[in-house]
Design a protein around this motif. Structure first.
Motif, PDB file in Angstrom:
ATOM      1  N   ASP A  40       0.731  -1.218   0.003  1.00  0.00           N
ATOM      2  CA  ASP A  40       0.092  -0.241  -0.010  1.00  0.00           C
ATOM      3  C   ASP A  40       0.916   1.187   0.066  1.00  0.00           C
ATOM      4  O   ASP A  40       0.655   2.251  -0.681  1.00  0.00           O
ATOM      5  N   ILE A  41       2.082   1.277   0.592  1.00  0.00           N
ATOM      6  CA  ILE A  41       2.740   2.463   0.837  1.00  0.00           C
ATOM      7  C   ILE A  41       3.553   2.548  -0.481  1.00  0.00           C
ATOM      8  O   ILE A  41       3.310   4.017  -0.991  1.00  0.00           O
ATOM      9  N   LEU A  42       3.890   1.486  -1.146  1.00  0.00           N
ATOM     10  CA  LEU A  42       4.617   1.653  -2.548  1.00  0.00           C
ATOM     11  C   LEU A  42       3.557   2.490  -3.568  1.00  0.00           C
ATOM     12  O   LEU A  42       4.007   3.238  -4.373  1.00  0.00           O
ATOM     13  N   GLN A  43       2.311   1.618  -3.427  1.00  0.00           N
ATOM     14  CA  GLN A  43       1.250   2.170  -4.576  1.00  0.00           C
ATOM     15  C   GLN A  43       1.083   3.716  -4.158  1.00  0.00           C
ATOM     16  O   GLN A  43       0.837   4.454  -5.086  1.00  0.00           O
ATOM     17  N   LYS A  44       1.022   4.112  -2.929  1.00  0.00           N
ATOM     18  CA  LYS A  44       0.651   5.480  -2.909  1.00  0.00           C
ATOM     19  C   LYS A  44       1.837   6.250  -3.055  1.00  0.00           C
ATOM     20  O   LYS A  44       1.586   7.212  -4.045  1.00  0.00           O
ATOM     21  N   LEU A  45       3.076   6.069  -2.834  1.00  0.00           N
ATOM     22  CA  LEU A  45       4.176   6.841  -3.299  1.00  0.00           C
ATOM     23  C   LEU A  45       4.412   6.873  -4.942  1.00  0.00           C
ATOM     24  O   LEU A  45       4.401   7.957  -5.532  1.00  0.00           O
TER      25      LEU A  45
END
Length: 204
Positions: A40-45
């Motif tokens: 989720d963090i990677l997708q957001k970034l």
């Protein structure tokens, strides 16, 4: 004491930046508890930085610091994920994810340049964070009769235990957080009380 029951992590998300020959490296540090949070963090970034070339990262998990993963995301092997992880090792931090987002500036930095850039950006994000020390705690559920409520509450107060959940009826339930190094002493006191059932749940 054989078991070290403290570990260091960061209290909240932080950022650090490093520039070299037109390339910009933005490091994002996150306190995390599991592998599952990474996606989720990677997708957001990626959605926030659509023009960035690389999203390289490393994570370290668990109080004994035994779990780690690294990702070079298209950079030459060993030039991104490993240097990011090494900054965590130097700072002795765990339960941490650092993602370094790279905007390519048109000039190749070479292997030493890349290693330095990813390491420095990651170190900057750690420098900007608040480092906190946590204890390794076991979570126990205790069930007891209402009649022994006062004894239980006295123990909780005396030992400064954290109550995570409680349910008081004719039969009472409480979830307690007990520091690992104090476990035997506290469990010993609980076991001396009448009509109490103890159940180990997990380690936090």
């Amino acid at each position: 004491m054989l078991f070290d029951d403290t570990y260091k992590t960061i209290s909240a998300h932080s950022e650090g930046t490093y520039r070299d020959k037109g390339s910009k490296f933005i490091a994002f540090a996150y306190p995390i508890k599991s592998n599952e949070e990474v996606k989720d963090i990677l997708q957001k970034l990626r959605s926030e930085h659509p023009k960035a070339r690389h999203f390289c990262w490393a994570l370290r998990l668990s109080p004994d610091r035994s779990i780690f993963r690294i990702q070079d995301d298209g950079e030459p092997s060993g030039t991104a994920g490993r240097p990011i992880l090494n900054t965590m090792l130097s700072a002795n931090l765990t339960d941490l994810l650092i993602v370094v987002v790279r905007y390519f500036g048109g000039t190749l930095l070479g292997v030493p340049g890349l290693i330095n850039a990813y390491k420095t950006a990651a170190a900057e994000s750690i420098k900007e964070s608040k480092i906190i020390e946590k204890t390794v705690n076991d979570i126990y559920e205790i069930r007891f009769d209402y009649l022994v409520m006062n004894d239980v509450m006295k123990l909780v107060k005396d030992e400064q235990l954290t109550i995570l959940d409680q349910d008081f009826d004719n039969s009472c339930m409480m979830k307690l957080e007990i520091r690992k190094s104090e476990l035997n002493a506290i469990l010993g006191k609980i076991e001396k009380m009448e009509s109490i059932q103890i159940k180990y749940l997990f380690t936090a």
